[in-house]
Motif scaffolding. Structure first.
Motif, PDB file in Angstrom:
ATOM      1  N   ALA A  59       0.837  -1.210   0.000  1.00  0.00           N
ATOM      2  CA  ALA A  59       0.000   0.000   0.000  1.00  0.00           C
ATOM      3  C   ALA A  59       0.870   1.258   0.000  1.00  0.00           C
ATOM      4  CB  ALA A  59      -0.931  -0.007   1.201  1.00  0.00           C
ATOM      5  N   PRO A  60       0.353   2.363  -0.528  1.00  0.00           N
ATOM      6  CA  PRO A  60       1.149   3.593  -0.634  1.00  0.00           C
ATOM      7  C   PRO A  60       1.335   4.348   0.680  1.00  0.00           C
ATOM      8  CG  PRO A  60      -1.056   3.958  -1.502  1.00  0.00           C
ATOM      9  CD  PRO A  60      -0.949   2.482  -1.214  1.00  0.00           C
ATOM     10  N   ARG A  61       0.453   4.113   1.651  1.00  0.00           N
ATOM     11  CA  ARG A  61       0.542   4.837   2.929  1.00  0.00           C
ATOM     12  C   ARG A  61       0.735   3.827   4.054  1.00  0.00           C
ATOM     13  NH1 ARG A  61      -4.536   8.795   3.211  1.00  0.00           N
ATOM     14  NH2 ARG A  61      -3.188   9.866   4.715  1.00  0.00           N
ATOM     15  N   THR A  62       1.429   4.267   5.105  1.00  0.00           N
ATOM     16  CA  THR A  62       1.755   3.366   6.216  1.00  0.00           C
ATOM     17  C   THR A  62       1.220   3.918   7.524  1.00  0.00           C
ATOM     18  OG1 THR A  62       3.747   2.529   5.142  1.00  0.00           O
ATOM     19  CG2 THR A  62       3.632   2.303   7.533  1.00  0.00           C
ATOM     20  N   LEU A  63       0.698   3.025   8.341  1.00  0.00           N
ATOM     21  CA  LEU A  63       0.220   3.339   9.683  1.00  0.00           C
ATOM     22  C   LEU A  63       0.817   2.327  10.650  1.00  0.00           C
ATOM     23  CD1 LEU A  63      -1.876   4.764  11.649  1.00  0.00           C
ATOM     24  CD2 LEU A  63      -3.439   2.902  11.037  1.00  0.00           C
ATOM     25  N   VAL A  64       1.362   2.807  11.757  1.00  0.00           N
ATOM     26  CA  VAL A  64       1.791   1.915  12.835  1.00  0.00           C
ATOM     27  C   VAL A  64       0.642   1.785  13.826  1.00  0.00           C
ATOM     28  CG1 VAL A  64       3.372   1.586  14.773  1.00  0.00           C
ATOM     29  CG2 VAL A  64       4.234   2.457  12.589  1.00  0.00           C
ATOM     30  N   LEU A  90       1.335  -1.722   9.963  1.00  0.00           N
ATOM     31  CA  LEU A  90       2.405  -2.412  10.672  1.00  0.00           C
ATOM     32  C   LEU A  90       1.988  -2.530  12.132  1.00  0.00           C
ATOM     33  CD1 LEU A  90       5.557  -0.536   9.274  1.00  0.00           C
ATOM     34  CD2 LEU A  90       4.428  -2.566   8.355  1.00  0.00           C
ATOM     35  N   ALA A  91       1.807  -3.753  12.607  1.00  0.00           N
ATOM     36  CA  ALA A  91       1.318  -3.972  13.971  1.00  0.00           C
ATOM     37  C   ALA A  91       2.272  -4.909  14.707  1.00  0.00           C
ATOM     38  CB  ALA A  91      -0.095  -4.555  13.941  1.00  0.00           C
ATOM     39  N   PRO A  92       3.223  -4.349  15.438  1.00  0.00           N
ATOM     40  CA  PRO A  92       4.192  -5.189  16.152  1.00  0.00           C
ATOM     41  C   PRO A  92       3.565  -5.896  17.354  1.00  0.00           C
ATOM     42  CG  PRO A  92       5.009  -2.926  15.829  1.00  0.00           C
ATOM     43  CD  PRO A  92       3.541  -2.920  15.540  1.00  0.00           C
ATOM     44  N   ASP A 116      13.146   2.598  12.199  1.00  0.00           N
ATOM     45  CA  ASP A 116      14.365   2.617  11.383  1.00  0.00           C
ATOM     46  C   ASP A 116      14.388   1.441  10.414  1.00  0.00           C
ATOM     47  OD1 ASP A 116      15.179   4.872  12.753  1.00  0.00           O
ATOM     48  OD2 ASP A 116      16.558   3.801  14.087  1.00  0.00           O
ATOM     49  N   HIS A 117      14.000   0.260  10.894  1.00  0.00           N
ATOM     50  CA  HIS A 117      14.021  -0.935  10.042  1.00  0.00           C
ATOM     51  C   HIS A 117      13.136  -0.756   8.814  1.00  0.00           C
ATOM     52  CE1 HIS A 117      14.063  -5.211   8.961  1.00  0.00           C
ATOM     53  NE2 HIS A 117      12.758  -5.098   8.773  1.00  0.00           N
ATOM     54  N   PHE A 118      11.959  -0.162   9.006  1.00  0.00           N
ATOM     55  CA  PHE A 118      11.032   0.034   7.889  1.00  0.00           C
ATOM     56  C   PHE A 118      11.248   1.376   7.184  1.00  0.00           C
ATOM     57  CE2 PHE A 118       8.802  -3.214  10.394  1.00  0.00           C
ATOM     58  CZ  PHE A 118       8.470  -4.117   9.389  1.00  0.00           C
ATOM     59  N   GLU A 119      12.304   2.089   7.586  1.00  0.00           N
ATOM     60  CA  GLU A 119      12.679   3.365   6.968  1.00  0.00           C
ATOM     61  C   GLU A 119      11.528   4.368   7.002  1.00  0.00           C
ATOM     62  OE1 GLU A 119      14.134   2.318   3.098  1.00  0.00           O
ATOM     63  OE2 GLU A 119      16.030   1.543   3.887  1.00  0.00           O
ATOM     64  N   LEU A 120      10.939   4.512   8.179  1.00  0.00           N
ATOM     65  CA  LEU A 120       9.820   5.434   8.384  1.00  0.00           C
ATOM     66  C   LEU A 120      10.318   6.662   9.131  1.00  0.00           C
ATOM     67  CD1 LEU A 120       7.179   2.767   9.457  1.00  0.00           C
ATOM     68  CD2 LEU A 120       7.331   3.900   7.237  1.00  0.00           C
ATOM     69  N   GLU A 121      10.501   7.751   8.409  1.00  0.00           N
ATOM     70  CA  GLU A 121      10.954   8.982   9.046  1.00  0.00           C
ATOM     71  C   GLU A 121       9.829   9.671   9.798  1.00  0.00           C
ATOM     72  OE1 GLU A 121      13.998  10.225   9.411  1.00  0.00           O
ATOM     73  OE2 GLU A 121      14.677   8.345   8.513  1.00  0.00           O
ATOM     74  N   ARG A 122       8.595   9.502   9.269  1.00  0.00           N
ATOM     75  CA  ARG A 122       7.440  10.189   9.867  1.00  0.00           C
ATOM     76  C   ARG A 122       6.206   9.379   9.514  1.00  0.00           C
ATOM     77  NH1 ARG A 122       6.361  15.021  12.234  1.00  0.00           N
ATOM     78  NH2 ARG A 122       4.505  16.179  11.682  1.00  0.00           N
ATOM     79  N   VAL A 123       5.424   8.992  10.529  1.00  0.00           N
ATOM     80  CA  VAL A 123       4.326   8.052  10.278  1.00  0.00           C
ATOM     81  C   VAL A 123       3.203   8.304  11.270  1.00  0.00           C
ATOM     82  CG1 VAL A 123       5.264   6.277  11.829  1.00  0.00           C
ATOM     83  CG2 VAL A 123       3.852   5.586   9.891  1.00  0.00           C
ATOM     84  N   PRO A 124       1.940   8.147  10.861  1.00  0.00           N
ATOM     85  CA  PRO A 124       0.839   8.202  11.831  1.00  0.00           C
ATOM     86  C   PRO A 124       0.854   6.968  12.717  1.00  0.00           C
ATOM     87  CG  PRO A 124       0.000   7.748   9.633  1.00  0.00           C
ATOM     88  CD  PRO A 124       1.449   8.038   9.471  1.00  0.00           C
ATOM     89  N   TRP A 125       0.370   7.149  13.952  1.00  0.00           N
ATOM     90  CA  TRP A 125       0.438   6.093  14.973  1.00  0.00           C
ATOM     91  C   TRP A 125      -0.925   5.959  15.637  1.00  0.00           C
ATOM     92  CZ3 TRP A 125       5.111   3.783  17.126  1.00  0.00           C
ATOM     93  CH2 TRP A 125       4.913   3.064  18.308  1.00  0.00           C
ATOM     94  N   VAL A 126      -1.442   4.745  15.671  1.00  0.00           N
ATOM     95  CA  VAL A 126      -2.661   4.427  16.426  1.00  0.00           C
ATOM     96  C   VAL A 126      -2.259   3.478  17.541  1.00  0.00           C
ATOM     97  CG1 VAL A 126      -4.901   3.287  16.387  1.00  0.00           C
ATOM     98  CG2 VAL A 126      -4.224   4.742  14.478  1.00  0.00           C
TER      99      VAL A 126
END
Length: 303
Positions: free
Chosen positions: A23-28, A54-56, A88-98
């Motif tokens: 998908a083009p957008r990422t959410l943690v 991405l749900a760790p 860092d692993h997923f190279e996410l400099e800035r991401v929305p977080w739920v």
């Protein structure tokens, strides 16, 4: 879940459940104290294919490693290290977080810390905030610090229905799936939950901090979701949160306690609206007061 990625963070292996990996957008999406990333399957379905979720699984839960040193690893300080390592692993400099419950507090700390604040684009807190009811916390600590053993799988499911009534689950199929996702068989053939019972030791070892100061420090857009009968997050706390952060977006979910599952349109549509909001003024971190004062003087002077 469409993919499972296993990431080594120091001595621990962290399982990250992924939906819509292209998908083009990422959410943690980060789960609560004794849950795991699988809880966000319905959220991924409701948000749709535009979002990579991405749900760790936090250390000690789900498919992630259990710690040999709980007093060191089952702490927010260590969870922060894990979170940064995953970004860092997923190279996410800035991401929305739920974040639900513990996962929300983790996002709050990331958004407040000067070294990590820029990594959180916007923050959604699911039934959690800078102030939580102490009796509710004590009840959580007591329940999750003991080993729960069930002779039959059906007994485990019955206990889940009783303990997690606040999730607002309203179908037998959903309860059965929750039980399947929560169960671990013991060597003697009995059943228990998926997590390490020592995760509750964080209530003993973690260092208290001024979470209201953290809340005031956050500069990204904020949303809070509250179960209408939540035993942890009071409506009065929501009001104070808004006093400190006037642009706070809030949603109260009827028929839920702690915590809404984010599994249906009535919960996810307002969340998606918040994630999709494109008000650049609201998304831009506030400039320091002295810079704003300087801008005002230049404007008055006609420059």
């Amino acid at each position: 879940m469409d993919r499972l990625e296993l990431v080594k963070v120091r001595a621990l292996q962290i399982a990250v459940r992924i939906w819509n990996p292209e998908a083009p957008r990422t959410l943690v999406a980060w789960h609560g104290l004794a849950r795991h990333g699988g809880d966000f399957a319905a959220l991924a379905r409701e948000l749709g294919p535009e979002w990579r979720i991405l749900a760790p699984d936090t250390p000690g839960r789900g498919l992630s490693s259990w710690s040999l040193h709980p007093a060191h690893d089952y702490l927010y300080a260590h969870y922060l290290e894990v979170a940064v390592a995953l970004l860092d692993h997923f190279e996410l400099e800035r991401v929305p977080w739920v974040g639900t419950s513990m996962g929300g507090l983790l996002g709050l700390l990331l958004a407040a810390e000067p070294t990590t604040a820029s990594r959180i684009e916007r923050l959604v807190l699911n039934d959690v905030g800078p102030e939580l009811d102490p009796d509710g916390l004590a009840s959580l600590a007591s329940y999750f610090s003991s080993m729960h053993r069930f002779v039959n799988f059906g007994d485990l499911e019955a206990e889940l229905r009783n303990h997690y009534t606040g999730f607002g689950i309203d179908s037998d199929d959903a309860w059965r799936q929750l039980a399947l996702d929560s169960a671990r068989r013991l060597p003697d053939g009995s059943w228990t939950y998926h997590y390490d019972p020592r995760i509750a030791e964080q209530f003993i070892h973690d260092t208290p901090r001024d979470t209201w100061a953290d809340w005031r420090a956050i500069q990204c857009p904020l949303m809070v979701i509250r179960g209408a009968s939540s035993p942890l997050l009071a409506q009065e706390s929501i009001e104070r949160m808004r006093q400190e952060q006037p642009n706070l977006v809030s949603l109260e979910v009827p028929g839920c306690g702690h915590a809404p599952m984010l599994d249906r349109p009535s919960q996810v549509t307002p969340l998606a609206d918040f994630l999709n909001h494109t008000d650049t003024a609201a998304d831009t971190p506030a400039r320091p007061w002295w810079q704003r004062g300087y801008d005002w003087l230049r404007k008055v002077a006609g420059h």
